[in-house]
Design an enzyme around this catalytic site. Sequence first.
Site, PDB file in Angstrom:
ATOM      1  N   HIS A 136      11.108   6.534   8.234  1.00 28.09           N
ATOM      2  CA  HIS A 136      11.664   6.876   6.839  1.00 28.09           C
ATOM      3  C   HIS A 136      13.160   6.977   7.194  1.00 28.09           C
ATOM      4  CE1 HIS A 136       7.720   7.556   4.338  1.00 28.09           C
ATOM      5  NE2 HIS A 136       7.207   6.834   5.438  1.00 28.09           N
ATOM      6  N   ASN A 165      10.730   4.091   2.829  1.00 26.67           N
ATOM      7  CA  ASN A 165      10.510   3.560   3.997  1.00 26.67           C
ATOM      8  C   ASN A 165      11.491   2.853   4.604  1.00 26.67           C
ATOM      9  OD1 ASN A 165       7.287   4.256   4.573  1.00 26.67           O
ATOM     10  ND2 ASN A 165       7.212   3.040   2.700  1.00 26.67           N
ATOM     11  N   CYS A 180       6.025   9.352   0.527  1.00 30.31           N
ATOM     12  CA  CYS A 180       4.631  10.053   0.677  1.00 30.31           C
ATOM     13  C   CYS A 180       4.468  11.033  -0.160  1.00 30.31           C
ATOM     14  CB  CYS A 180       4.547  10.675   2.032  1.00 30.31           C
ATOM     15  SG  CYS A 180       3.033  11.713   2.305  1.00 30.31           S
ATOM     16  N   ARG A 234       0.825  -1.037  -0.017  1.00 31.35           N
ATOM     17  CA  ARG A 234       0.075  -0.113  -0.019  1.00 31.35           C
ATOM     18  C   ARG A 234       0.790   1.132  -0.059  1.00 31.35           C
ATOM     19  NH1 ARG A 234      -0.531   4.743   2.604  1.00 31.35           N
ATOM     20  NH2 ARG A 234      -0.227   3.770   4.604  1.00 31.35           N
ATOM     21  N   ASP A 235       1.633   1.408   1.100  1.00 30.89           N
ATOM     22  CA  ASP A 235       2.341   2.609   1.161  1.00 30.89           C
ATOM     23  C   ASP A 235       3.659   2.631   0.217  1.00 30.89           C
ATOM     24  OD1 ASP A 235       3.166   5.124   2.025  1.00 30.89           O
ATOM     25  OD2 ASP A 235       4.276   4.277   3.908  1.00 30.89           O
ATOM     26  N   HIS A 266       6.864   3.924  12.485  1.00 30.52           N
ATOM     27  CA  HIS A 266       7.034   4.198  11.133  1.00 30.52           C
ATOM     28  C   HIS A 266       7.941   5.106  10.861  1.00 30.52           C
ATOM     29  CE1 HIS A 266       4.774   3.593   7.117  1.00 30.52           C
ATOM     30  NE2 HIS A 266       5.792   4.661   6.900  1.00 30.52           N
TER      31      HIS A 266
END
Length: 313
Positions: free
Chosen positions: A222, A262, A253, A26-27, A220
């Site tokens: 980065h 990520n 993002c 997804r991300d 989460h």
Amino acid sequence: MTHGLPMTVRDPELPARVRIYEVGARDGLQNEKTAVPTGVKAEFIHRLAAAGLATIEATSFVHPKWVPQLADAEALFPQLGDLAGSTRLPVLVPNERGLDRALALGARDVAVFASATESFARANLNRTVDEALAMFEPVVTRAKAAGARVRGYLSMCFGDPWEGPVPAAQVVAVSRRLTDMGCDELSLGDTIGVATPGQVTALLGDLTGAGIATDRIGVHFHDTYGQALSNTLAALRHGVTTVDASAGGLGGCPYAKSATGNLATEDLVWMLHGLGIDTGVDLARLTATSVWMAEQLGRPSPSRTVRALSHQE
């Protein structure tokens, strides 16, 4: 060190097991310039599950106009039905319409996406922080009533490209509101990758002090400044046991231009296994999956571990 495996030295002060919340499908894929075919996404998720990842964020039920790369959510989710018993397949829902679409397909895990800063709330959601939380409240209430688990993503917890360093009190206040409205879990996002371990430790301490249990917190990170693993280790030392990561280091993002990829799942697994922490993940199978996905995307994986292991004889 054995071939393809790190030397293991157990640290008794760290958790014995960590749950990896895989966000690559997804991300990771939402940031691709061109949409990945639905069949490739489904195979990617099946390969990730076969590698031992038990929580895989599958897709997002946002309006296709905003994230066209994930416009095939209705087509994709039914292709994952065979995983339902063994794998958690959370989906992102931005509003009640998105929730309706997800529940109609049998989704049992959903996530909402809030911001700790006004600037990012405006850029990402076209709303103030308060307006976004007001929009999420009925989503969370209805999802819980339907028996679904709800995760609250919180972006810009450490730094914001418009506002600079984010005060911990601001993050704590929004976190408190998300948990009070019924979110089972929070994911603290270092959306532009500026956090350092001391900042992570301090924020987690403030959240614990505000009554938010560590077992409800995920992180989460980065890797913009190469701090994602060190920040993860700081979170583990505080007792956090849920870590978001993206297979092959995919993603960023679309609404935060300075956000790079990520934390790569393989890099995380290499570190965790070296610390004697159980993840349930087969690193060789995971690496092979990311190599395969990189081939689908036509470029090499940015993950250092994928590069190192895939070049070994």
